[in-house]
Each structure stands twice: as C-alpha cells, then as structure tokens.
Design a protein around this motif. Structure first.
Motif, PDB file in Angstrom:
ATOM      1  N   LYS A 171     -13.544  70.084  11.002  1.00 17.47           N
ATOM      2  CA  LYS A 171     -14.525  70.126  10.592  1.00 17.47           C
ATOM      3  C   LYS A 171     -14.433  71.786  11.140  1.00 17.47           C
ATOM      4  CE  LYS A 171     -17.103  67.502   9.995  1.00 17.47           C
ATOM      5  NZ  LYS A 171     -17.350  67.023   9.236  1.00 17.47           N
ATOM      6  N   PHE A 172     -14.081  72.600  11.270  1.00 13.82           N
ATOM      7  CA  PHE A 172     -14.400  73.765  11.301  1.00 13.82           C
ATOM      8  C   PHE A 172     -14.048  74.656  10.158  1.00 13.82           C
ATOM      9  CE2 PHE A 172     -12.356  78.259  11.980  1.00 13.82           C
ATOM     10  CZ  PHE A 172     -13.965  78.899  12.035  1.00 13.82           C
ATOM     11  N   TYR A 173     -12.752  74.374   9.317  1.00 14.58           N
ATOM     12  CA  TYR A 173     -12.308  74.971   8.190  1.00 14.58           C
ATOM     13  C   TYR A 173     -12.838  74.476   7.229  1.00 14.58           C
ATOM     14  CZ  TYR A 173      -8.908  76.974  11.447  1.00 14.58           C
ATOM     15  OH  TYR A 173      -8.414  78.076  12.106  1.00 14.58           O
ATOM     16  N   GLU A 174     -13.735  72.915   7.288  1.00 10.56           N
ATOM     17  CA  GLU A 174     -14.097  72.782   6.031  1.00 10.56           C
ATOM     18  C   GLU A 174     -15.389  73.411   5.790  1.00 10.56           C
ATOM     19  OE1 GLU A 174     -12.443  67.466   5.775  1.00 10.56           O
ATOM     20  OE2 GLU A 174     -14.612  68.450   7.153  1.00 10.56           O
ATOM     21  N   GLY A 175     -16.356  73.789   6.585  1.00 13.09           N
ATOM     22  CA  GLY A 175     -16.880  74.489   7.071  1.00 13.09           C
ATOM     23  C   GLY A 175     -16.984  75.710   6.084  1.00 13.09           C
ATOM     24  N   LEU A 176     -15.507  76.466   6.663  1.00 14.23           N
ATOM     25  CA  LEU A 176     -15.032  77.299   5.644  1.00 14.23           C
ATOM     26  C   LEU A 176     -15.008  77.569   4.614  1.00 14.23           C
ATOM     27  CD1 LEU A 176     -12.469  79.284   8.629  1.00 14.23           C
ATOM     28  CD2 LEU A 176     -15.251  79.613   8.359  1.00 14.23           C
ATOM     29  N   VAL A 177     -14.376  76.093   4.304  1.00 11.96           N
ATOM     30  CA  VAL A 177     -13.555  75.869   3.116  1.00 11.96           C
ATOM     31  C   VAL A 177     -15.625  76.125   2.567  1.00 11.96           C
ATOM     32  CG1 VAL A 177     -13.044  74.640   0.978  1.00 11.96           C
ATOM     33  CG2 VAL A 177     -11.804  75.432   3.678  1.00 11.96           C
ATOM     34  N   ALA A 178     -16.573  75.396   2.321  1.00 20.32           N
ATOM     35  CA  ALA A 178     -17.065  74.442   1.894  1.00 20.32           C
ATOM     36  C   ALA A 178     -18.347  76.579   1.628  1.00 20.32           C
ATOM     37  CB  ALA A 178     -18.689  74.467   2.439  1.00 20.32           C
ATOM     38  N   ASN A 179     -18.481  77.135   2.494  1.00 25.36           N
ATOM     39  CA  ASN A 179     -18.628  78.711   2.354  1.00 25.36           C
ATOM     40  C   ASN A 179     -18.005  79.771   2.018  1.00 25.36           C
ATOM     41  OD1 ASN A 179     -20.766  77.870   4.518  1.00 25.36           O
ATOM     42  ND2 ASN A 179     -19.695  78.719   6.200  1.00 25.36           N
ATOM     43  N   THR A 180     -17.213  79.424   1.683  1.00 25.21           N
ATOM     44  CA  THR A 180     -16.018  80.081   0.430  1.00 25.21           C
ATOM     45  C   THR A 180     -16.400  79.774  -0.894  1.00 25.21           C
ATOM     46  OG1 THR A 180     -14.407  80.585   1.982  1.00 25.21           O
ATOM     47  CG2 THR A 180     -14.149  81.069   0.244  1.00 25.21           C
ATOM     48  N   LEU A 181     -16.477  78.622  -0.954  1.00 25.93           N
ATOM     49  CA  LEU A 181     -16.783  78.208  -2.144  1.00 25.93           C
ATOM     50  C   LEU A 181     -18.471  78.530  -2.482  1.00 25.93           C
ATOM     51  CD1 LEU A 181     -15.657  74.425  -2.549  1.00 25.93           C
ATOM     52  CD2 LEU A 181     -14.611  76.349  -3.626  1.00 25.93           C
ATOM     53  N   GLU A 182     -19.308  78.632  -1.738  1.00 25.28           N
ATOM     54  CA  GLU A 182     -20.630  79.120  -2.175  1.00 25.28           C
ATOM     55  C   GLU A 182     -20.722  80.806  -2.228  1.00 25.28           C
ATOM     56  OE1 GLU A 182     -24.683  79.972   0.540  1.00 25.28           O
ATOM     57  OE2 GLU A 182     -23.734  78.550   1.390  1.00 25.28           O
ATOM     58  N   LEU A 206     -14.202  88.952  -6.670  1.00 25.77           N
ATOM     59  CA  LEU A 206     -14.072  87.690  -7.638  1.00 25.77           C
ATOM     60  C   LEU A 206     -12.205  86.995  -6.713  1.00 25.77           C
ATOM     61  CD1 LEU A 206     -15.079  84.846  -9.368  1.00 25.77           C
ATOM     62  CD2 LEU A 206     -14.323  85.883 -10.791  1.00 25.77           C
ATOM     63  N   LEU A 207     -11.584  87.975  -6.998  1.00 26.54           N
ATOM     64  CA  LEU A 207     -10.440  87.954  -6.877  1.00 26.54           C
ATOM     65  C   LEU A 207      -9.893  87.897  -5.652  1.00 26.54           C
ATOM     66  CD1 LEU A 207      -8.562  89.576  -9.631  1.00 26.54           C
ATOM     67  CD2 LEU A 207      -9.050  87.485  -9.762  1.00 26.54           C
ATOM     68  N   GLY A 208     -10.790  88.410  -4.140  1.00 25.18           N
ATOM     69  CA  GLY A 208     -10.863  88.723  -3.056  1.00 25.18           C
ATOM     70  C   GLY A 208     -11.949  87.099  -2.626  1.00 25.18           C
ATOM     71  N   ASP A 209     -12.581  86.611  -3.187  1.00 24.11           N
ATOM     72  CA  ASP A 209     -12.794  85.351  -2.797  1.00 24.11           C
ATOM     73  C   ASP A 209     -11.547  83.969  -3.067  1.00 24.11           C
ATOM     74  OD1 ASP A 209     -15.387  86.500  -1.802  1.00 24.11           O
ATOM     75  OD2 ASP A 209     -16.316  86.006  -3.464  1.00 24.11           O
ATOM     76  N   LYS A 210     -11.261  83.984  -3.992  1.00 25.97           N
ATOM     77  CA  LYS A 210     -10.422  82.811  -4.585  1.00 25.97           C
ATOM     78  C   LYS A 210      -9.585  83.113  -3.796  1.00 25.97           C
ATOM     79  CE  LYS A 210     -11.439  82.872  -9.675  1.00 25.97           C
ATOM     80  NZ  LYS A 210     -11.132  82.810 -10.845  1.00 25.97           N
ATOM     81  N   PHE A 211      -9.155  84.219  -3.179  1.00 23.57           N
ATOM     82  CA  PHE A 211      -7.898  84.260  -2.111  1.00 23.57           C
ATOM     83  C   PHE A 211      -7.956  83.673  -0.970  1.00 23.57           C
ATOM     84  CE2 PHE A 211      -5.067  86.870   0.867  1.00 23.57           C
ATOM     85  CZ  PHE A 211      -4.070  86.592   1.103  1.00 23.57           C
ATOM     86  N   LEU A 212      -9.798  84.133  -0.391  1.00 29.74           N
ATOM     87  CA  LEU A 212     -10.112  83.374   1.176  1.00 29.74           C
ATOM     88  C   LEU A 212      -9.449  82.287   1.166  1.00 29.74           C
ATOM     89  CD1 LEU A 212     -10.849  84.467   3.475  1.00 29.74           C
ATOM     90  CD2 LEU A 212     -12.930  85.010   3.039  1.00 29.74           C
ATOM     91  N   LEU A 213     -10.343  81.553   0.030  1.00 29.25           N
ATOM     92  CA  LEU A 213     -10.281  79.963  -0.767  1.00 29.25           C
ATOM     93  C   LEU A 213      -9.329  79.468  -0.138  1.00 29.25           C
ATOM     94  CD1 LEU A 213     -12.184  77.520  -1.041  1.00 29.25           C
ATOM     95  CD2 LEU A 213     -12.011  78.012  -3.560  1.00 29.25           C
ATOM     96  N   THR A 214      -8.394  80.129  -0.915  1.00 26.78           N
ATOM     97  CA  THR A 214      -6.803  79.348  -0.986  1.00 26.78           C
ATOM     98  C   THR A 214      -6.598  79.525   0.816  1.00 26.78           C
ATOM     99  OG1 THR A 214      -6.355  80.813  -3.180  1.00 26.78           O
ATOM    100  CG2 THR A 214      -3.945  80.143  -1.497  1.00 26.78           C
ATOM    101  N   GLN A 215      -6.838  81.064   1.425  1.00 27.46           N
ATOM    102  CA  GLN A 215      -6.201  80.523   2.394  1.00 27.46           C
ATOM    103  C   GLN A 215      -6.670  79.944   3.294  1.00 27.46           C
ATOM    104  OE1 GLN A 215      -7.524  84.888   3.690  1.00 27.46           O
ATOM    105  NE2 GLN A 215      -4.511  85.248   4.060  1.00 27.46           N
ATOM    106  N   ASN A 216      -8.406  80.126   3.658  1.00 35.14           N
ATOM    107  CA  ASN A 216      -8.646  78.290   4.005  1.00 35.14           C
ATOM    108  C   ASN A 216      -8.702  76.800   4.128  1.00 35.14           C
ATOM    109  OD1 ASN A 216     -10.542  80.625   5.458  1.00 35.14           O
ATOM    110  ND2 ASN A 216     -12.616  80.702   3.629  1.00 35.14           N
ATOM    111  N   ARG A 217      -8.001  77.143   3.068  1.00 34.92           N
ATOM    112  CA  ARG A 217      -7.259  75.486   2.201  1.00 34.92           C
ATOM    113  C   ARG A 217      -6.158  75.282   3.055  1.00 34.92           C
ATOM    114  NH1 ARG A 217      -9.396  75.069  -4.121  1.00 34.92           N
ATOM    115  NH2 ARG A 217     -10.422  74.577  -3.755  1.00 34.92           N
TER     116      ARG A 217
END
Length: 444
Positions: free
Chosen positions: A147-158, A191-202
């Motif tokens: 649930k935590f990492y799902e929340g991180l992914v959702a926050n990162t997508l936002e 933008l690229l930093g957020d995409k990289f963070l999204l990959t990490q969280n996933r």
C-alpha cells in the motif's frame, strides 16, 4: 505520447487487469498464508508428536504383557531337557511363555510424567498459535508495504503530470519568445527526474509484492492485486502500558506456552524425585514346552498337545526394589531436573520482560506517530498551498523554474511523508489492538 493519454491508458489497463485478477484482502492473505506456510505445518507436527507422547504416558499405566516362543534344534553333544543327561542325538524343542507385570508404586513417577507431558502438549498448541500470529504480522507488514509503494507510485504519477504540464507550458513560452531555452532544459530535467523516480517506485512496489507472495507461499502467481481502500485506523490516544500489559499477559501464546513448560518442568522434577523411593510391582507368567526327546514308555514321542498341557508352568509374585546406591545417579538426575525447572522459570521471566518492552515501545510509538501524523497533514496542506502559489507566480514570470521545482518537490515529499506516517500509525494501532485482545486476525 501526451502524459494524460498515457495515464488514462495505464488506468484503463489496470482496471482491465483488475477484472480478471483476484483482489486480495488482508484477511484473505493471512488465511492463505497460514494454510500454506511450511513452518506452521512443522509446528503442527511437533504438536502431534507431543500429543502422542501424552497419550503414551497414560498408556504406561497399563500392565506390561509380553509373549515369546522359540524353536531350537540341537546338534552333537547336548543336554536332554527331559533327563538333563548328555546325549549325542539331534533333536528339537519348543518353548512358549507369557509374562505380565504391573507397577503398583513407583514414587508417583508415571502420574507426574502424565501431567508433565500434558502440559508440554498444551505448550505446543500455543506454539502453533504463536507461529500463526507471527506469520500474520509478517503478512500484514508486507501488505502495508505494498500500500505504501502504491501510494508512492500514485504520488509520483501526480508529480509527473505536473512536470509534464510545466514542460508543455515552458515549451510554448519558449516558442513565443517569452522564456529562454535554459528554462526548457530545467523543465525537461525535472520531468526526466520524475520519470526515473516513477520507475524506482514501481520496482520497489514489485519487490513488495514479491515479499507478500513469498510470505503467503503463493508460488503459482507472479503478481498480486490487493484491496484498494482500507479502513481508517482507530487512533487511540488513551493507551496505557499497565492495562495493555495485563491484557496481553493473559493470552499471548508465547508467554502461555512458557508457563505450561514451567509447570511441565515442575512435574518432571517431581517424577524424577520419585526415582529415590522404593518401587513395588506385581508380576505373573505362564510357560510350556515341547521336546522331541520326551517319549513314552514305548519309545514313542509324546504328541504336541499332550506335552503342551503336561509341561505347563505358572508363577505369580511381587517385587520390591529399594534404591540404595547407583553411583548417585538418581540424585544427579534430580539436581539436573531442578536446574531445568529453574531455567524454565527464568525463560518465562525473559518472555514477560520482552513482552513488556515490546508493548512499551508500541505505546511510545503510538503517541509519537499520532503527533507526526497530525503535523504531516498540516504540512501537506501548507506545501500544497505553497506550490499552488508558486505555480501561479511562475506562470506570471515572477519566479524561475528552479524555485517552482523546489516547491513541487517539497509538496511531493510532504505527501510521501504523510503516506508513510499514516500507514505506520495504522500498523502500530493494529498491533496495539491485537495485544488489547481485539480480533485483528481471524485465527483459531
């Protein structure tokens, strides 16, 4: 591809997968894990073994009955069983016997052994329950990690959507000559930093799901979908350590198991002391035989049935055994068992101490997490307002891109901290509820 179209496609794909994939609740995950966990099964085998030991200790009160027979062929010079004279004739003989013995008194060793094995059996029952509870907590931890990492992914997508919108805005402003090209580079970098963070969280989300699958021993699946919404944690600020310890002390399986082992050690000590007393037993027996050399006055071998009846012998008696000196063996056993009893009592105190310290930490963490959670909510509201203002000022050219990205990142950090503290509070509160005796897990 436009980010909004990308996110919409992703959500549609996720919803499509969700239709065909089973959604697991926390209770279902715990139930499945308990049913398929190998360590729980291993503990159950220990319980079955102690059950059989307990039953056998009761059966030890029954008389001991043994039967025997033999068939012997003698060659060369040997004693004739009928006359005790030595003969050189080859012959055979049969012997049959049935013996029984019954202990009348052995210093109450058997009765105390029954009581000891009974308490060991109860202790292993508590061990099974303890193993189930430990597994349930591990599953719950893995469940909330997802649930935590799902929340991180959702926050990162936002955050990614915001960065994409800012990038599109800067790109248009650069085309109109209202912004410099450096601003576009900064927007692209963010933008690229957020995409990289999204990959990490996933990736972290995938690891969290793998951990849950392993705890559940769900080997036929490579992914798992869990319940989307969770019940709000019932925040209890009035938890007191003393009352919590008194409730937990009465039912926690680990402590109850050790209590049973203390009682079992005491009964075993009493059983061992019984070896210092005299023992009294009754015994009885029956025997008969058949000899090929047993002949009648005409030289014919007497038939088997006749010899079986004529050669019968019976006996009955009592035996009193008084231990005088066996190299001080019995006294040494008593001393060793007394040490084992004292060690069992000490282990119980260790378990009580560890339980108290655990609850002490839970109560302290509860107060700290409540304060952190309340502050994190205010921080999210404050950072959201600061970012909204920064976004408007950036659009009017009053601040640069770096200041905007800093405001956005602070807002994202506040969201993640609020998510983390909220889930930690829920896990901590659920643990407190468990030790308060509430039915957190449906475990028998």
């Amino acid at each position: 591809m436009n980010l909004k179209i990308y996110i919409t496609t992703l959500l549609l794909l996720a919803s499509f997968i969700g239709v065909s994939q089973e959604v697991w609740t926390l209770e279902e995950c715990v139930d499945y894990a308990i049913e398929h966990n190998l360590q729980v099964k291993n503990t159950s085998y220990n319980n079955e073994s102690s059950r059989e030991s307990y039953r056998q200790s009761i059966r030890n009160l029954l008389p001991s009955v043994n039967g025997s027979t033999d068939y012997t062929i003698r060659y060369g010079r040997s004693a004739d069983p009928q006359t005790n004279d030595y003969v050189n004739t080859e012959f055979f003989s049969n012997n049959y016997s049935l013996n029984a013995s019954l202990d009348l008194f052995r210093g109450f060793q058997k009765l105390n052994s029954i009581r000891a094995s009974k308490f060991i059996f109860k202790a292993t029952q508590e061990d099974i329950l303890q193993e189930k509870f430990l597994l349930a907590f591990r599953v719950m931890t893995a469940f909330y990690d997802i649930k935590f990492y799902e929340g991180l992914v959702a926050n990162t997508l936002e955050q990614l959507e915001i960065s994409q919108a800012n990038y599109d805005l800067v790109e248009k402003q650069v085309e109109l000559g209202l912004m410099a090209g450096a601003d576009l580079y900064e927007a692209e970098s963010n933008l690229l930093g957020d995409k990289f963070l999204l990959t990490q969280n996933r990736n972290q989300l995938a690891n969290a799901k793998l951990a849950l699958l392993q705890e559940m021993n769900l080997t036929e699946a490579s992914d798992i979908a869990i319940q989307e919404t969770l019940e709000e944690a019932s925040v209890n600020e009035d938890v007191t350590l003393d009352s919590l310890y008194q409730k937990a002390r009465g039912f926690v399986p680990l402590v109850k198991s050790q209590e049973y082992r203390v009682t079992a050690a005491k009964k075993q000590l009493q059983a061992t002391r019984g070896g210092l007393f005299p023992s009294l037993a009754l015994f009885a027996g029956y025997g008969t035989s058949y000899f090929e050399t047993n002949v009648d006055e005409n030289g014919n071998v007497i038939p088997f049935r006749t010899q079986f009846n004529d050669n019968q012998s019976k006996f009955v008696g009592a035996q009193l055994n008084i231990p005088i000196s066996n190299g001080w063996t019995n006294h040494s056993r008593v001393k060793q068992q007394k040490i084992a009893y004292m060690q069992a009592k000490n282990n119980l105190e260790i378990q009580e101490q560890e339980l108290f310290q655990l609850l002490q930490q839970l109560v302290q963490d509860n107060q700290a997490l409540i304060a952190e959670y309340e502050q994190s909510i205010k921080q999210v509201e404050s950072q959201q307002l600061a970012f909204t203002i920064a976004q408007k000022r950036y659009e009017k050219g009053l601040i640069n891109a770096l200041e905007l990205f800093q405001a956005k990142n602070l807002y994202g950090v506040a969201q993640n901290q609020n998510l983390q503290v909220g889930l930690r509070l829920k896990v901590n509160q659920s643990t407190i509820d468990f030790y308060s005796g509430l039915p957190i897990f449906n475990i028998n």
